[in-house]
Design a protein around this motif. Sequence first.
Motif, mmCIF file in Angstrom:
data_model
loop_
_atom_site.group_PDB
_atom_site.id
_atom_site.type_symbol
_atom_site.label_atom_id
_atom_site.label_comp_id
_atom_site.label_asym_id
_atom_site.label_seq_id
_atom_site.Cartn_x
_atom_site.Cartn_y
_atom_site.Cartn_z
ATOM 1 N N UNK A 117 0.862 -1.133 -0.070
ATOM 2 C CA UNK A 117 -0.057 0.155 0.080
ATOM 3 C C UNK A 117 1.025 1.262 -0.075
ATOM 4 N N UNK A 118 0.554 2.135 -1.128
ATOM 5 C CA UNK A 118 1.399 3.113 -1.028
ATOM 6 C C UNK A 118 0.439 4.558 -1.378
ATOM 7 N N UNK A 119 0.901 5.621 -1.071
ATOM 8 C CA UNK A 119 -0.007 6.811 -1.277
ATOM 9 C C UNK A 119 0.472 7.291 -2.673
ATOM 10 N N UNK A 120 -0.658 7.937 -3.443
ATOM 11 C CA UNK A 120 -0.344 8.355 -4.841
ATOM 12 C C UNK A 120 1.129 9.227 -4.820
ATOM 13 N N UNK A 121 1.837 9.207 -5.832
ATOM 14 C CA UNK A 121 3.236 9.673 -5.965
ATOM 15 C C UNK A 121 4.188 8.943 -5.488
ATOM 16 N N UNK A 122 3.716 8.038 -4.663
ATOM 17 C CA UNK A 122 4.836 6.965 -3.990
ATOM 18 C C UNK A 122 5.404 6.018 -5.013
ATOM 19 N N UNK A 123 6.332 5.181 -4.553
ATOM 20 C CA UNK A 123 7.104 4.056 -5.260
ATOM 21 C C UNK A 123 6.971 2.884 -4.774
ATOM 22 N N UNK A 124 7.180 1.771 -5.412
ATOM 23 C CA UNK A 124 7.377 0.451 -5.191
ATOM 24 C C UNK A 124 8.377 -0.240 -6.131
ATOM 25 N N UNK A 125 8.870 -1.154 -5.505
ATOM 26 C CA UNK A 125 9.781 -2.012 -6.486
ATOM 27 C C UNK A 125 9.089 -3.541 -6.413
ATOM 28 N N UNK A 126 8.938 -3.898 -7.814
ATOM 29 C CA UNK A 126 8.468 -5.576 -7.488
ATOM 30 C C UNK A 126 9.616 -6.262 -7.887
ATOM 31 N N UNK A 127 9.421 -7.631 -7.682
ATOM 32 C CA UNK A 127 10.540 -8.857 -8.014
ATOM 33 C C UNK A 127 9.930 -9.664 -8.653
#
Length: 121
Positions: A10-20
């Motif tokens: 879960x992340x706020x709009x504008x944020x980042x995530x890295x999927x593997x």
Amino acid sequence: VHLVESGGGLVQAGGSLRLSCAASGFSFDDYRIGWFRQAPGKEREGVSCISSTDGRTYYADSVRGRFTISSDNAKKTVYLQMNSLKPADTAVYYCAAVLICGSSYPLGGSWGQGTQVTVSS
């Protein structure tokens, strides 16, 4: 054929995530690895794809410029760096080995469990 997705959250709009996407059970060099996503009530769609042999990458128009796909061939792992996330990016994200980028037919004919990405506004 075994691919395991991780890194959602879960992340706020504008944020980042890295999927593997960790791959095993097939010849990594013989296939392309694609990222797909499926939002509730919508069909699965291709997001990005990479050829580990020549490094060519492909992106859907909706994510181009915000997402970056990369591959660590030694680890047989493909990553999807997602920046400037939007609520519209909310979906379950899947990776799959495909014969060519643009194909939505996964090697082995089945999809993994995926990883949930939720972007709050």
